[in-house]
Design an enzyme around this catalytic site. Sequence first.
Site, short mmCIF file in Angstrom:
data_model
loop_
_atom_site.label_atom_id
_atom_site.label_comp_id
_atom_site.label_asym_id
_atom_site.label_seq_id
_atom_site.Cartn_x
_atom_site.Cartn_y
_atom_site.Cartn_z
N HIS A 1 -1.29 -3.14 0.05
CA HIS A 1 -1.05 -1.73 -0.36
C HIS A 1 -0.48 -1.02 0.92
O HIS A 1 0.40 -0.13 0.77
CB HIS A 1 -2.50 -1.34 -0.34
N SER B 1 -0.18 -3.96 -7.02
CA SER B 1 -0.50 -2.94 -6.17
C SER B 1 0.41 -2.47 -5.05
O SER B 1 0.85 -1.21 -4.76
CB SER B 1 -1.63 -2.95 -5.61
#
Length: 280
Positions: free
Chosen positions: A259, A206
């Site tokens: 993230h 991610s």
Amino acid sequence: MIEIGQLPNARAAQAFVDYLTGLGIESYIESLPQGVAIMLVGPQHEDTARSEFAQFVLHPHDEKYLQASWDNGNTQTKFDYGSGTLGLVQQFITGAGPLTLITFFICVLVYALMNLGMGNTLFSALSFAGAVPDSDVAEIWRVFTPSLMHFSAMHIIFNLLWWWYLGGKIETRLGSRPLLFLLLMAGTLPNILQFFITGPNFGGLSGVVYAVVGYTWLMGVRNPNCGIGLPPSYMGFMMVWLVLGFTDLLGMPIANGAHVGGLLVGLAQALFDSRKPSQV
């Protein structure tokens, strides 16, 4: 003859050739082992054609290209799409470069093995330092290898679709160097940040995905002729997903530090690479 660019899809290439025809620029398609090349008949309009090609790459579904096919298309033009499955495989391969595909298949292999009875073994080998006994920062690979592990089907599908789509764009249009930098930096620095936030038990691509998202979007904004870009709606979706990760609405643990860290890595690299288009 002058090549101004390559595309993986012959029908899309023909739409662009039809559009150039409407501008009075003579061009044609030349088949390649993977995809097709757009060739100019003469050099008179090369700069215009290259500029238009860059815009086409960013917005291939613009109505003006469809209209050009209606206005200028040759009804005798035939395309070889290949058999159904073979055509999909070809599009998958030609839509990305070697680094994109190798990373994609490594993640798939790791996920498959983890679900075939090797989960504990692979987690012990690939997890961040401190996640298992007798692991520490001296095993330097552990700052990166958590990025290769995924813990659910949704997790890996979401990440790899974005990685193939955006990583493939970056690699096929700008080369492997910027993508390799993003993979290494966004596959390590955000992991370190996530470790300090939640500890060593995490994994997934991610952080790298948010890096290629940020990179693709900002490069398209700052250097529209670079050949990559991300529509505002896509960027908006990823930002909404990022914000939702800080709530309980998704019903799953989210590596928010990875993230955010990945997004910052991608934006920083785009700022550096877009200073001068020639430096990318």
